[in-house]
Design a protein around this motif. Structure first.
Motif, PDB file in Angstrom:
ATOM      1  N   LEU A  63       0.833  -1.201   0.000  1.00  0.00           N
ATOM      2  CA  LEU A  63       0.000   0.000   0.000  1.00  0.00           C
ATOM      3  C   LEU A  63       0.870   1.254   0.000  1.00  0.00           C
ATOM      4  N   LYS A  67       1.021   4.065  -2.848  1.00  0.00           N
ATOM      5  CA  LYS A  67       0.687   5.451  -2.512  1.00  0.00           C
ATOM      6  C   LYS A  67       1.772   6.391  -3.035  1.00  0.00           C
ATOM      7  N   SER A 102      -5.409  -4.012  -8.793  1.00  0.00           N
ATOM      8  CA  SER A 102      -5.651  -4.592  -7.477  1.00  0.00           C
ATOM      9  C   SER A 102      -5.642  -6.109  -7.504  1.00  0.00           C
ATOM     10  N   THR A 107      -9.155  -3.802  -1.294  1.00  0.00           N
ATOM     11  CA  THR A 107     -10.239  -2.820  -1.351  1.00  0.00           C
ATOM     12  C   THR A 107      -9.828  -1.442  -0.824  1.00  0.00           C
ATOM     13  N   ASP A 108      -8.551  -1.194  -0.700  1.00  0.00           N
ATOM     14  CA  ASP A 108      -8.092   0.097  -0.177  1.00  0.00           C
ATOM     15  C   ASP A 108      -7.623   1.049  -1.278  1.00  0.00           C
ATOM     16  N   GLN A 109      -8.289   1.021  -2.426  1.00  0.00           N
ATOM     17  CA  GLN A 109      -7.937   1.925  -3.518  1.00  0.00           C
ATOM     18  C   GLN A 109      -7.920   3.385  -3.080  1.00  0.00           C
ATOM     19  N   LEU A 111      -7.040   4.674  -0.283  1.00  0.00           N
ATOM     20  CA  LEU A 111      -5.801   4.942   0.450  1.00  0.00           C
ATOM     21  C   LEU A 111      -4.615   5.068  -0.497  1.00  0.00           C
TER      22      LEU A 111
END
Length: 155
Positions: A63, A67, A102, A107-109, A111
Motif C-alpha cells: 500500500l 501510494k 488490485s 479494497t483500499d484503492q 488509500l
C-alpha cells in the motif's frame, strides 16, 4: 497577475521537481485545454523514463509503495499541465481519477490514491483539494500498479 499558489516554493519544500512531460505511449497527447479546464491523460509512475514499480497492489506491491507511485503519477500529471499552460495559471485542481491494479480482495484503492491527493494539497493548498474517484482494476498499461489523471481549472 501572479500565481494562484506558490507551487514552485512548495515543490522545493517537498524536495521535488517537475519532471519532463512523459512521452505518450499511444495516439493521444499528455494534456488538452478546453475553455478554462485542462484535462490530462492518465499518467503512470515514470521516473526518468522508467516505471518506478510494477505489479498488483495487495500482492506484489505494498500500500505504501503504491501510494508513493500515485504521488509520482500526480507529479507527472502536473508536468503535463505545466507543459501545456504553465502551473502559474492553475486556479484549482477540480478532479482526480485514480486507477489501482488490485489483487483479488484488495479494497483500499482510496488509500492508494491519497498519495496523489495529499501531494496536490501540499503543492496547491486549498486550491489542491478536489473531487475524486479511486477505482480498482485488474490490469493497467505496462504492468503499473497505479494510473492517475486530473482536471485543473486554469486562468
Amino acid at each position: 497577475m501572479g500565481a494562484a499558489t506558490d507551487w514552485a516554493a512548495n515543490l522545493d519544500r517537498l524536495g521535488l521537481k517537475l519532471p519532463e512531460v512523459a512521452a505518450p505511449a499511444g495516439a493521444y497527447i499528455p494534456a488538452v485545454r478546453s475553455g478554462s479546464m485542462v484535462y490530462t491523460s492518465g499518467q503512470l509512475p515514470f521516473v526518468d523514463g522508467a516505471l518506478s514499480v510494477t505489479g498488483k497492489v495487495g500482492a506484489d506491491v505494498s500500500l505504501e509503495t503504491a501510494k508513493d507511485a500515485a504521488a509520482q503519477c500526480a507529479l507527472n500529471a502536473l508536468a503535463a499541465v505545466h507543459g501545456l499552460v504553465g502551473l502559474d495559471e492553475v486556479v484549482r485542481i477540480v478532479k482526480v481519477v485514480g486507477f489501482v491494479a488490485s489483487a483479488p480482495g484488495f479494497t483500499d484503492q482510496p488509500l492508494v490514491i491519497n498519495g496523489a491527493s495529499e501531494l496536490l494539497g501540499e503543492i496547491f493548498g486549498d486550491a489542491g483539494v478536489h473531487a475524486r474517484s479511486a477505482v480498482g482494476v485488474f490490469e493497467l498499461p505496462k504492468g503499473t500498479p497505479v494510473e492517475v489523471e486530473l482536471i485543473a481549472e486554469v486562468r
